[in-house]
Design a protein around this motif. Structure first.
Motif, PDB file in Angstrom:
ATOM      1  N   GLN A  18       0.953  -1.293   0.170  1.00 58.76           N
ATOM      2  CA  GLN A  18      -0.560   0.348  -0.172  1.00 58.76           C
ATOM      3  C   GLN A  18       0.853   1.176  -0.148  1.00 58.76           C
ATOM      4  O   GLN A  18       1.548   1.605   0.648  1.00 58.76           O
ATOM      5  CB  GLN A  18      -1.134  -0.098   1.277  1.00 58.76           C
ATOM      6  N   TYR A  19       0.813   2.117  -0.583  1.00 59.01           N
ATOM      7  CA  TYR A  19       1.510   3.444  -1.140  1.00 59.01           C
ATOM      8  C   TYR A  19       1.450   4.406   0.724  1.00 59.01           C
ATOM      9  O   TYR A  19       1.780   4.538   0.815  1.00 59.01           O
ATOM     10  CB  TYR A  19       1.183   4.552  -2.051  1.00 59.01           C
ATOM     11  N   SER A  20      -0.122   3.826   1.207  1.00 62.40           N
ATOM     12  CA  SER A  20       0.013   4.853   2.570  1.00 62.40           C
ATOM     13  C   SER A  20       1.009   4.328   3.294  1.00 62.40           C
ATOM     14  O   SER A  20       1.195   5.216   4.033  1.00 62.40           O
ATOM     15  CB  SER A  20      -1.397   4.589   2.571  1.00 62.40           C
ATOM     16  N   HIS A  21       1.340   3.597   3.549  1.00 60.15           N
ATOM     17  CA  HIS A  21       2.882   3.353   4.274  1.00 60.15           C
ATOM     18  C   HIS A  21       3.635   4.561   4.485  1.00 60.15           C
ATOM     19  O   HIS A  21       4.458   4.411   4.812  1.00 60.15           O
ATOM     20  CB  HIS A  21       3.378   1.395   3.499  1.00 60.15           C
ATOM     21  N   MET A  22       4.019   4.816   2.720  1.00 62.20           N
ATOM     22  CA  MET A  22       5.173   5.695   2.085  1.00 62.20           C
ATOM     23  C   MET A  22       4.940   6.532   2.611  1.00 62.20           C
ATOM     24  O   MET A  22       5.735   8.080   2.874  1.00 62.20           O
ATOM     25  CB  MET A  22       4.965   5.677   1.090  1.00 62.20           C
ATOM     26  N   ARG A  23       3.674   7.470   2.708  1.00 65.87           N
ATOM     27  CA  ARG A  23       2.922   8.496   2.781  1.00 65.87           C
ATOM     28  C   ARG A  23       3.039   8.175   4.400  1.00 65.87           C
ATOM     29  O   ARG A  23       3.805   9.416   4.546  1.00 65.87           O
ATOM     30  CB  ARG A  23       1.524   8.521   3.016  1.00 65.87           C
ATOM     31  N   ASP A  24       2.614   7.709   5.290  1.00 68.22           N
ATOM     32  CA  ASP A  24       2.785   7.850   6.808  1.00 68.22           C
ATOM     33  C   ASP A  24       4.513   7.897   7.131  1.00 68.22           C
ATOM     34  O   ASP A  24       4.423   8.564   7.790  1.00 68.22           O
ATOM     35  CB  ASP A  24       2.442   7.280   7.613  1.00 68.22           C
ATOM     36  N   ALA A  25       5.617   7.394   6.261  1.00 70.19           N
ATOM     37  CA  ALA A  25       6.420   7.601   6.834  1.00 70.19           C
ATOM     38  C   ALA A  25       7.649   8.829   6.797  1.00 70.19           C
ATOM     39  O   ALA A  25       8.028   9.570   6.918  1.00 70.19           O
ATOM     40  CB  ALA A  25       7.778   6.736   6.199  1.00 70.19           C
ATOM     41  N   VAL A  26       6.571   9.475   5.411  1.00 68.09           N
ATOM     42  CA  VAL A  26       7.411  10.838   5.042  1.00 68.09           C
ATOM     43  C   VAL A  26       7.006  11.735   6.549  1.00 68.09           C
ATOM     44  O   VAL A  26       7.165  12.494   6.073  1.00 68.09           O
ATOM     45  CB  VAL A  26       6.826  11.014   4.280  1.00 68.09           C
ATOM     46  N   ARG A  27       5.228  11.540   6.271  1.00 71.88           N
ATOM     47  CA  ARG A  27       4.332  12.541   7.719  1.00 71.88           C
ATOM     48  C   ARG A  27       5.848  12.191   8.586  1.00 71.88           C
ATOM     49  O   ARG A  27       5.943  13.305   9.346  1.00 71.88           O
ATOM     50  CB  ARG A  27       3.649  12.086   7.460  1.00 71.88           C
ATOM     51  N   ARG A  28       5.988  11.068   8.847  1.00 76.86           N
ATOM     52  CA  ARG A  28       6.708  10.675  10.343  1.00 76.86           C
ATOM     53  C   ARG A  28       7.823  11.062   9.988  1.00 76.86           C
ATOM     54  O   ARG A  28       8.532  11.714  11.068  1.00 76.86           O
ATOM     55  CB  ARG A  28       6.505   9.173  10.659  1.00 76.86           C
ATOM     56  N   ALA A  29       8.893  11.451   9.024  1.00 82.38           N
ATOM     57  CA  ALA A  29       9.954  11.655   9.089  1.00 82.38           C
ATOM     58  C   ALA A  29       9.806  13.228   8.757  1.00 82.38           C
ATOM     59  O   ALA A  29      11.181  14.031   9.927  1.00 82.38           O
ATOM     60  CB  ALA A  29      11.195  11.456   7.071  1.00 82.38           C
ATOM     61  N   GLU A  30       9.072  14.176   8.587  1.00 86.49           N
ATOM     62  CA  GLU A  30       9.322  15.577   8.330  1.00 86.49           C
ATOM     63  C   GLU A  30       8.405  16.059  10.165  1.00 86.49           C
ATOM     64  O   GLU A  30       9.432  16.772  10.483  1.00 86.49           O
ATOM     65  CB  GLU A  30       7.912  16.151   7.790  1.00 86.49           C
ATOM     66  N   ASP A  31       7.904  15.457  10.812  1.00 90.09           N
ATOM     67  CA  ASP A  31       7.771  15.448  12.222  1.00 90.09           C
ATOM     68  C   ASP A  31       8.683  15.441  12.992  1.00 90.09           C
ATOM     69  O   ASP A  31       9.060  16.237  14.006  1.00 90.09           O
ATOM     70  CB  ASP A  31       5.876  14.811  12.918  1.00 90.09           C
ATOM     71  N   MET A  32       9.655  14.272  13.008  1.00 85.92           N
ATOM     72  CA  MET A  32      10.612  14.108  14.019  1.00 85.92           C
ATOM     73  C   MET A  32      12.432  15.404  13.710  1.00 85.92           C
ATOM     74  O   MET A  32      13.103  14.853  14.267  1.00 85.92           O
ATOM     75  CB  MET A  32      11.015  12.847  14.014  1.00 85.92           C
ATOM     76  N   GLY A  33      11.482  15.633  12.250  1.00 84.34           N
ATOM     77  CA  GLY A  33      13.173  16.602  12.437  1.00 84.34           C
ATOM     78  C   GLY A  33      13.818  16.317  11.451  1.00 84.34           C
ATOM     79  O   GLY A  33      15.063  16.738  10.908  1.00 84.34           O
ATOM     80  N   ASP A 254      10.657   1.536   9.600  1.00 88.63           N
ATOM     81  CA  ASP A 254      11.306   1.952  10.978  1.00 88.63           C
ATOM     82  C   ASP A 254      12.615   3.226  10.790  1.00 88.63           C
ATOM     83  O   ASP A 254      13.317   2.760  10.433  1.00 88.63           O
ATOM     84  CB  ASP A 254      11.830   0.800  11.242  1.00 88.63           C
ATOM     85  N   LEU A 255      11.671   4.294  11.257  1.00 90.95           N
ATOM     86  CA  LEU A 255      12.506   5.593  11.294  1.00 90.95           C
ATOM     87  C   LEU A 255      13.004   5.824  12.554  1.00 90.95           C
ATOM     88  O   LEU A 255      13.891   7.187  12.841  1.00 90.95           O
ATOM     89  CB  LEU A 255      12.085   6.949  11.174  1.00 90.95           C
ATOM     90  N   SER A 256      13.136   3.932  13.964  1.00 91.22           N
ATOM     91  CA  SER A 256      13.902   4.732  14.834  1.00 91.22           C
ATOM     92  C   SER A 256      15.457   5.512  14.749  1.00 91.22           C
ATOM     93  O   SER A 256      16.076   6.486  15.301  1.00 91.22           O
ATOM     94  CB  SER A 256      13.585   3.728  15.547  1.00 91.22           C
ATOM     95  N   VAL A 257      15.802   4.362  13.942  1.00 91.74           N
ATOM     96  CA  VAL A 257      17.491   5.091  13.491  1.00 91.74           C
ATOM     97  C   VAL A 257      17.602   6.273  12.868  1.00 91.74           C
ATOM     98  O   VAL A 257      18.914   7.059  13.308  1.00 91.74           O
ATOM     99  CB  VAL A 257      18.160   3.491  12.133  1.00 91.74           C
ATOM    100  N   ALA A 258      16.832   7.058  11.650  1.00 89.98           N
ATOM    101  CA  ALA A 258      16.374   8.343  11.602  1.00 89.98           C
ATOM    102  C   ALA A 258      16.461   9.439  12.728  1.00 89.98           C
ATOM    103  O   ALA A 258      17.049  10.178  12.887  1.00 89.98           O
ATOM    104  CB  ALA A 258      15.255   8.311  10.587  1.00 89.98           C
ATOM    105  N   GLU A 259      16.064   8.701  14.310  1.00 83.71           N
ATOM    106  CA  GLU A 259      15.263   9.362  15.023  1.00 83.71           C
ATOM    107  C   GLU A 259      16.875   9.810  15.800  1.00 83.71           C
ATOM    108  O   GLU A 259      17.475  10.856  16.126  1.00 83.71           O
ATOM    109  CB  GLU A 259      14.196   9.101  16.150  1.00 83.71           C
ATOM    110  N   GLU A 260      17.658   8.632  15.710  1.00 84.51           N
ATOM    111  CA  GLU A 260      19.184   9.402  16.892  1.00 84.51           C
ATOM    112  C   GLU A 260      19.677   9.495  15.942  1.00 84.51           C
ATOM    113  O   GLU A 260      20.188  10.402  16.351  1.00 84.51           O
ATOM    114  CB  GLU A 260      19.229   7.168  16.856  1.00 84.51           C
ATOM    115  N   LEU A 261      19.688   9.577  14.934  1.00 80.00           N
ATOM    116  CA  LEU A 261      21.372  10.502  14.051  1.00 80.00           C
ATOM    117  C   LEU A 261      20.248  12.272  13.853  1.00 80.00           C
ATOM    118  O   LEU A 261      21.125  12.982  14.044  1.00 80.00           O
ATOM    119  CB  LEU A 261      20.715  10.209  12.414  1.00 80.00           C
TER     120      LEU A 261
END
Length: 269
Positions: A18-33, A254-261
């Motif tokens: 589902q494309y919605s998984h990528m839509r959600d990932a971009v939103r989370r990436a933007e929100d976390m900085g 999973d964006l946890s590593v990006a959050e650590e960076l």
């Protein structure tokens, strides 16, 4: 002037039904900085099930441009072979305008033979693809200067690769960002070669931001892996790299590593 450290996430458009998984990932990436959200320009997964779910690059970038408001977006990287260079320039200008000036035009010469065979492109040789990229970059820049309306800014060009005779010469001639597939040991030499190409055309190599991917080592726990990743980022930063990108795979992204960076980036700012 010191170039600020930036964090990128490559949201790999594979293995997500589902494309919605990528839509959600971009939103989370933007929100976390996260500073930059990349995808890639392929037609089939690069690992895992070779015939698994996959989505097209530039259609997705148009959606991201509309969805987001702060984060920069781009491909890591666009394959030069898949689109006429004038068309690619027009696509880039359009996404740049949709995003209000947040597109990075990442581009490379291409390498995945299955993409070429399945979609009917001439694979050629590594040398011929690099020659095609050289010709295309001049055409892309010329077309960007003719389009109406114009891009909102000088669209940053990111060139991926590290070949010393051709690729780094193209970086010196055209790029705002160089993405090298390097570790700290090989980076110093490649950076010196790039500086030599810049000197040959009278360009300040400091105008080019240096970028690299970072990833967790296999076979380690996530906690220990993150520590090693941050140590690797520290080492690369000390050597001169300022844009760090981690890849995340579908369907969970999973964006946890990006959050650590991002935390690491903020700690050294």
């Amino acid at each position: 002037m010191t170039t600020p450290v930036r964090i990128g996430v490559q949201i790999q458009p594979q293995h997500s039904p589902q494309y919605s998984h990528m839509r959600d990932a971009v939103r989370r990436a933007e929100d976390m900085g996260v500073d930059v959200a990349f995808n890639w320009d392929h037609f089939f997964p690069l690992y895992g099930d070779p015939d698994g779910a996959h989505y097209e690059c530039w259609t997705m970038l148009g959606a991201w441009a509309e969805q987001t408001s702060r984060i920069e977006i781009g491909a890591l990287v666009t394959c030069n072979s898949y689109r006429n260079p004038e068309l690619l320039a027009d696509m880039a200008r359009t996404v740049d305008n949709i995003s209000d000036g947040r597109l990075i035009l990442g581009i490379g010469s291409g390498w995945k033979e299955k993409d070429y065979d399945e979609y009917g492109y001439d694979f050629g040789t590594a040398g011929s693809r690099l020659d095609d990229l050289a010709a295309s970059l001049s055409r892309i820049r010329a077309r960007l200067g003719k389009l109406n309306p114009a891009p909102t800014r000088e669209i940053p060009i990111l060139i991926g690769g590290q070949g010393e005779k051709k690729t780094l010469k193209l970086v010196a001639q055209h790029a705002h960002i160089w993405h090298g597939f390097v570790d700290a040991e090989s980076y110093a030499h490649k950076s010196a070669v790039l500086a030599e190409h810049c000197a040959a055309i009278g360009r300040d190599p400091g105008e080019i931001q240096h970028s690299a991917g970072v990833e967790l080592n296999g076979g380690v726990s996530r906690g220990e892996g993150v520590k090693e990743l941050v140590a690797k980022a520290d080492e690369l930063h000390a050597a001169g790299i300022t844009l760090f990108t981690v890849g995340v795979n579908g369907p969970d992204y999973d964006l946890s590593v990006a959050e650590e960076l991002c935390r690491w980036r903020d700690s050294i700012a």
